[in-house]
Design an enzyme around this catalytic site. Structure first.
Site, PDB file in Angstrom:
ATOM      1  N   GLU A   1       0.795  -1.231   0.000  1.00 47.13           N
ATOM      2  CA  GLU A   1       0.000   0.000   0.000  1.00 47.13           C
ATOM      3  C   GLU A   1       0.829   1.284   0.000  1.00 47.13           C
ATOM      4  O   GLU A   1       0.827   2.034   0.988  1.00 47.13           O
ATOM      5  CB  GLU A   1      -0.947   0.001   1.205  1.00 47.13           C
ATOM      6  CG  GLU A   1      -1.944  -1.131   1.190  1.00 47.13           C
ATOM      7  CD  GLU A   1      -3.020  -1.001   2.260  1.00 47.13           C
ATOM      8  OE1 GLU A   1      -2.909  -0.115   3.125  1.00 47.13           O
ATOM      9  OE2 GLU A   1      -3.980  -1.794   2.219  1.00 47.13           O
TER      10      GLU A   1
ATOM     11  N   GLU B   1      -5.519  -8.462   1.026  1.00 48.69           N
ATOM     12  CA  GLU B   1      -6.008  -8.120   2.372  1.00 48.69           C
ATOM     13  C   GLU B   1      -7.490  -7.792   2.310  1.00 48.69           C
ATOM     14  O   GLU B   1      -7.943  -7.106   1.381  1.00 48.69           O
ATOM     15  CB  GLU B   1      -5.309  -6.873   2.943  1.00 48.69           C
ATOM     16  CG  GLU B   1      -3.919  -7.107   3.449  1.00 48.69           C
ATOM     17  CD  GLU B   1      -3.305  -5.856   4.088  1.00 48.69           C
ATOM     18  OE1 GLU B   1      -4.054  -4.971   4.549  1.00 48.69           O
ATOM     19  OE2 GLU B   1      -2.073  -5.776   4.112  1.00 48.69           O
TER      20      GLU B   1
HETATM   21  C1  BGC Z   1      -2.477  -2.446   5.999  1.00 53.52           C
HETATM   22  C2  BGC Z   1      -2.382  -3.207   7.306  1.00 53.52           C
HETATM   23  C3  BGC Z   1      -3.421  -2.674   8.270  1.00 53.52           C
HETATM   24  C4  BGC Z   1      -4.782  -2.946   7.688  1.00 53.52           C
HETATM   25  C5  BGC Z   1      -5.936  -2.491   8.560  1.00 53.52           C
HETATM   26  C6  BGC Z   1      -3.872  -2.141   5.572  1.00 53.52           C
HETATM   27  O1  BGC Z   1      -3.947  -0.788   5.270  1.00 53.52           O
HETATM   28  O2  BGC Z   1      -1.737  -3.074   4.997  1.00 53.52           O
HETATM   29  O3  BGC Z   1      -1.083  -3.081   7.788  1.00 53.52           O
HETATM   30  O4  BGC Z   1      -3.298  -3.209   9.535  1.00 53.52           O
HETATM   31  O5  BGC Z   1      -4.909  -2.299   6.450  1.00 53.52           O
HETATM   32  O6  BGC Z   1      -5.869  -1.130   8.783  1.00 53.52           O
END
Ligand code: BGC
Length: 455
Positions: A176, A364
């Site tokens: 990101e 993610e």
């Molecule tokens: C990031 C993580 C973060 C997650 C939740 C993403 O932006 O890669 O490191 O913990 O979102 O905020």
């Protein structure tokens, strides 16, 4: 409130196809702890968390989930939950304490043990090279704003490729970049806490160049590797049908969703929609129109929510502001992020519309809700509903023939959630941070059952 949450989830593993990859994602600073053990150097997050009032309750990642000492326990737990792909990041300052000089053999040894143990447990390691924890020594020389970061990063990636490339075949260059440049070099709410356009623009450009450079180094040293990079992305909805709000949404979309992928695909920076980005050219040297290009094997998209954007003449450069979810009477997570499952579908569709993208993986997706331990169990129904609702949308995209080949949940265990500290829990596994005891939540139990027939 009109929310598309499932009352029942009747999809099966096979509905996603034989080659669909299932896994969990984590990051070094959020989980490892052992912040100065065995020769590790400080990172910008070690320093940033020491400053008072930057992080919720002055919390930090010095111990975090103690993954440094408990990695075997965690990987065994993963195995017991039928999780076959583990995405984690390497801590640059554990491997090269000052970022560019001497190598720390104990750091190399740690990651060798993690990788070997994954393989022993039949879990494929997916490694992110950079998940926001720049060595502090490099930040003291300007960090991402200093063009020399290209040399520092090349040296670091080379080391990782040479040390781990015989066993690690799945790589992601950056996590990101919009978040670490935006929050870290423009808003100052993440490490290193810098603000202003004069920091943001060079940081963006150098991250764009390193994104491609990292890809080239990996391909050179590990020709049989599968190379990706990851982007945060959110569906953007204009607050109203007014021309001004529509324009504001377009600008926010260019910044949040297009700024890093388009240069990699040879489309350049989205300067038509955000003219201030033309100033990035001040940091160009000759050849910089070609250097951002890299033919990634996959693009990781990371989606949690959508954003509603309104025109505002008080916001410099883009005249656009995000309307907080809490002001919109919608279902939210503990992060005050709207639960909006179709955003993930829209983002899959959007990234499919770029002809240069070969493969898309959700690297993610997840949610923080209040978790309560009752009689030794955590019944996290809201998280389970969230995950299932988003998975339904991923499946819908698949059914329509869109390119999406994997899903990694954020995250395995509760961990250090950056500026929000330990309050928001995103894990499938609960951690009692006082004792480091792990409890698989109902969502984790569900995933265990869902993945049980994986081959
Ligand atoms: C990031 C993580 C973060 C997650 C939740 C993403 O932006 O890669 O490191 O913990 O979102 O905020």
């Amino acid at each position: 409130m009109n929310i598309d949450l499932p009352t029942s989830f009747n999809l099966k593993l096979e509905d996603f196809g034989d080659h669909f990859v299932w896994g969990v994602s984590t990051a070094a600073y959020q989980t490892e702890g052992a912040h100065d053990d065995d020769g590790k150097g400080p990172s910008i997050w070690d320093a940033f968390t020491l400053k008072k009032r930057t992080i919720y309750k002055n919390q930090h990642g010095e111990i975090a989930c103690d993954f440094y000492n408990k990695f075997k326990e965690d990987i065994l737990l993963m195995k017991s939950m039928n999780i076959k792909n583990f995405r984690f990041s390497l801590s640059w300052s554990r491997l090269i304490p000052d970022g560019l000089g001497a190598i720390n053999p104990k750091g190399i040894d740690f990651y060798n043990q993690v990788i070997d143990f994954c393989i022993e447990c039949d879990i494929t390691p997916w490694v992110t090279l950079y998940h926001w924890d720049l060595p502090l020594a490099l930040e003291q020389q300007g960090g991402w704003t200093n063009r020399t970061i290209l040399d520092w990063f090349e040296n670091y990636v080379k080391l990782c490729a040479q040390q781990f490339g015989d066993r690690v075949k799945h790589w992601m260059v950056l996590n990101e970049p919009m978040v670490f440049t935006g929050a870290g070099y423009f808003l100052g709410v993440h490490a290193p806490g810098k603000k202003r356009l004069k920091n943001f623009l060079p940081a963006v450009h150098h991250a764009v160049l390193c994104q491609a450079l990292g890809g080239r180094v990996l391909r050179h040293f590990i020709p049989d590797s599968i190379i990706g990079t990851t982007f945060s992305c959110s569906q953007i909805t204009p607050y109203s049908n007014s021309t001004k709000d529509i324009l504001a949404a377009k600008k926010a979309d260019a910044l949040l969703n297009r700024l890093f992928i388009e240069p990699a695909l040879g489309l350049g920076y989205p300067t038509d929609d955000v003219p201030v980005l033309k100033r990035i050219e001040n940091y160009f040297i000759s050849g910089d129109d070609q250097l951002p290009l890299f033919d990634f094997d996959f693009i990781g998209i990371q989606n949690y929510t959508r954003e509603v954007v309104k025109h505002s003449c008080y916001v410099p450069y883009i005249s656009a502001k995000i309307i907080k979810a809490s002001k919109r009477n919608v279902k939210t997570t503990l992060m005050d992020w709207e639960v909006y499952p179709s955003s993930i579908y829209e983002m899959i569709k959007r990234f499919n519309s770029y002809s240069g993208i070969k493969k898309i993986i959700i690297t993610e997706n997840g949610a923080a809700f209040t978790d309560v331990v009752e009689n030794g169990s955590v019944h996290d129904q809201e998280r389970l509903d969230y995950l299932q609702a988003y998975l339904k949308q991923v499946h819908k995209a698949k059914l329509e023939g869109l390119n999406v080949d994997g899903y990694f949940a954020w995250t395995f265990t509760d961990n250090f959630e950056w500026a929000e500290g330990y309050r928001p829990r995103f894990g499938l596994v609960y951690i009692d941070f006082a004792t480091q005891k792990r409890i698989v939540k109902s969502s984790g139990e569900w995933l265990r059952g869902f993945l049980k027939d994986q081959t």
